[in-house]
Design a protein around this motif. Structure first.
Motif, PDB file in Angstrom:
ATOM      1  N   GLN A   1       0.836  -1.206   0.000  1.00  0.00           N
ATOM      2  CA  GLN A   1       0.000   0.000   0.000  1.00  0.00           C
ATOM      3  C   GLN A   1       0.867   1.252   0.000  1.00  0.00           C
ATOM      4  O   GLN A   1       0.574   2.235  -0.682  1.00  0.00           O
TER       5      GLN A   1
ATOM      6  N   ASP B   1       3.869   1.503  -1.320  1.00  0.00           N
ATOM      7  CA  ASP B   1       4.417   1.648  -2.677  1.00  0.00           C
ATOM      8  C   ASP B   1       3.407   2.300  -3.614  1.00  0.00           C
ATOM      9  O   ASP B   1       3.757   3.160  -4.429  1.00  0.00           O
ATOM     10  N   GLU B   2       2.142   1.902  -3.487  1.00  0.00           N
ATOM     11  CA  GLU B   2       1.097   2.481  -4.340  1.00  0.00           C
ATOM     12  C   GLU B   2       0.910   3.970  -4.041  1.00  0.00           C
ATOM     13  O   GLU B   2       0.792   4.795  -4.958  1.00  0.00           O
TER      14      GLU B   2
ATOM     15  N   LEU C   1       3.128   5.970  -2.751  1.00  0.00           N
ATOM     16  CA  LEU C   1       4.326   6.672  -3.235  1.00  0.00           C
ATOM     17  C   LEU C   1       4.231   6.935  -4.730  1.00  0.00           C
ATOM     18  O   LEU C   1       4.536   8.040  -5.209  1.00  0.00           O
ATOM     19  N   ARG C   2       3.776   5.943  -5.499  1.00  0.00           N
ATOM     20  CA  ARG C   2       3.627   6.113  -6.945  1.00  0.00           C
ATOM     21  C   ARG C   2       2.610   7.194  -7.276  1.00  0.00           C
ATOM     22  O   ARG C   2       2.774   7.945  -8.244  1.00  0.00           O
ATOM     23  N   ASP C   3       1.559   7.279  -6.445  1.00  0.00           N
ATOM     24  CA  ASP C   3       0.512   8.277  -6.688  1.00  0.00           C
ATOM     25  C   ASP C   3       0.879   9.659  -6.162  1.00  0.00           C
ATOM     26  O   ASP C   3       0.106  10.616  -6.310  1.00  0.00           O
ATOM     27  N   GLY C   4       2.029   9.759  -5.506  1.00  0.00           N
ATOM     28  CA  GLY C   4       2.473  11.045  -4.987  1.00  0.00           C
ATOM     29  C   GLY C   4       1.796  11.476  -3.706  1.00  0.00           C
ATOM     30  O   GLY C   4       1.917  12.634  -3.286  1.00  0.00           O
TER      31      GLY C   4
END
Length: 381
Positions: free
Chosen positions: A346, A348-349, A351-354
């Motif tokens: 969660q 990581d997700e 972080l990817r979405d900012g």
């Protein structure tokens, strides 16, 4: 075992219209009897603890703890020192309503050992104070602050509320300017929440309570961070700002899942010797609380031994409230990799979405995410 102490004092001059805390109108006689029950409960808890405690903080919350006489507060502090190892450099906070304090009372609290005062100002606007049902005026709030300084308090916090019925962004910015002029060490700035069972809920349901829209409320939140940061305050938690080195040590213990012991009707406790933890609360009903303590029975309710997965979830959604960030290394050292895996995925997700930012092994909310923090925390449940 290090454990903070919380003392709940449930009496007020009158209950505010928005308040859903465990509080009710009470008298000086009620206060004296209640203090005796508190001291008795502290003795019962001391006898029941599996190991000695050293307390780095003591927090008097309510209700209106400033309805207690300084002598009563001093007795509780003395008992905390004797039974729970209250440290010499402990942070001892007392919540105070500006309408209940005098210079003599403030000097008495300081002499009794209170070294941090939290003033429930809420607003500097007379109309809004009346609408909230507060018992103090704008001038009483300012005078209480000045008198606290003269009494020797060098660690002062004030509470303010925004997104109030009829409140504009300009009015909120003016309130922040007045707070900055006072120069407290700590400011808690909360949005009004209409809570179930309060008079505000009834008024809201009837259409008689018109709140600022989401966009206006968001602008108030953004103005809070912008103005207080510019004035030298650190935005260290969702609703809390402080001068460097003057964060609320007691509240930080909640967000970092450190042990704390609660005393008084409705108080909550958390005992965490193993990194997982045990939670319980006291009887909310005042009569039940008195009866059980009188019978030398701890007034515990809802005792819950947390599962490891609960502890992991709490570590994320409580830890991320602190805007300096949550270290992942201690979590990886404390919890099984299989338990952590779903939450790290969660992370990581996000972080990817900012929505989160990584700084080394620490993660924190992105600045733009603070306003939607609750929706992010819910992903870890």
């Amino acid at each position: 075992m290090r454990a903070g102490l919380y003392v709940h004092f449930p009496f007020c001059l009158k209950k505010c219209l928005y308040c859903d805390f465990n509080s009710a109108a009470g008298s000086g006689e009620d206060a004296e009897r209640y203090v005796e029950f508190l001291l008795r409960e502290m003795e019962l808890r001391y006898a029941a603890l599996p190991e000695a405690v050293q307390a780095p903080t003591l927090y008097f919350g309510g209700g209106t703890p400033s309805l207690m006489a300084p002598e009563q507060v001093g007795r509780i502090i003395d008992r905390a020192a004797r039974r729970f190892g209250l440290a010499g450099d402990a942070e001892v906070t007392l919540e105070a309503n500006p309408g209940t304090i005098t210079p003599e009372r403030l000097a008495g609290y300081r002499a009794a050992g209170v070294n941090r005062l939290s003033l429930g100002i809420q607003s500097f606007d007379e109309r809004l104070l009346q609408m909230l049902g507060r018992v103090h005026t704008r001038q009483q709030a300012i005078s209480a602050f000045d008198e606290a300084r003269r009494a020797g308090f060098d660690n002062l916090s004030i509470d303010l509320m925004h997104s109030l019925p009829g409140q504009t962004l300009e009015e909120w910015r003016a309130a922040l300017c007045r707070a900055i002029e006072l120069a407290p060490e700590h400011i808690s700035a909360y949005a009004l929440s209409v809570e179930e069972g309060t008079p505000f809920e009834r008024l809201y349901d009837e259409g008689a309570l018109v709140l600022p829209g989401e966009e206006e409320a968001a602008r108030m939140f953004e103005a809070t961070s912008e103005m207080l940061k510019a004035a030298g305050y650190l935005h260290y938690e969702i609703s809390n700002f402080a001068r460097p080195g003057l964060f609320s040590r007691h509240n930080l213990s909640y967000w970092s899942r450190q042990s704390y012991l609660g005393f008084g009707s409705g108080a909550h406790s958390f005992w965490n010797p193993d990194g997982i933890g045990l939670r319980w609360s006291n009887a909310v009903n005042a009569a039940s609380y008195r009866e059980e303590v009188s019978a030398s029975v701890l007034p515990e309710r809802d005792r819950l031994e947390l599962a490891p997965d609960d502890a992991v979830a709490e570590s994320f959604f409580l830890g991320l409230r602190v805007l300096t960030g949550l270290g992942l290394a201690p979590l990886k050292a404390s919890f099984d990799a299989e338990l952590l895996a779903p939450r790290l995925a969660q992370v990581d997700e996000l972080l990817r979405d900012g929505l989160l930012v990584a700084e080394g092994d620490t993660i924190r909310l992105a600045d733009s995410s603070v306003i939607i923090a609750n929706s992010i925390f819910s992903r870890f449940l």
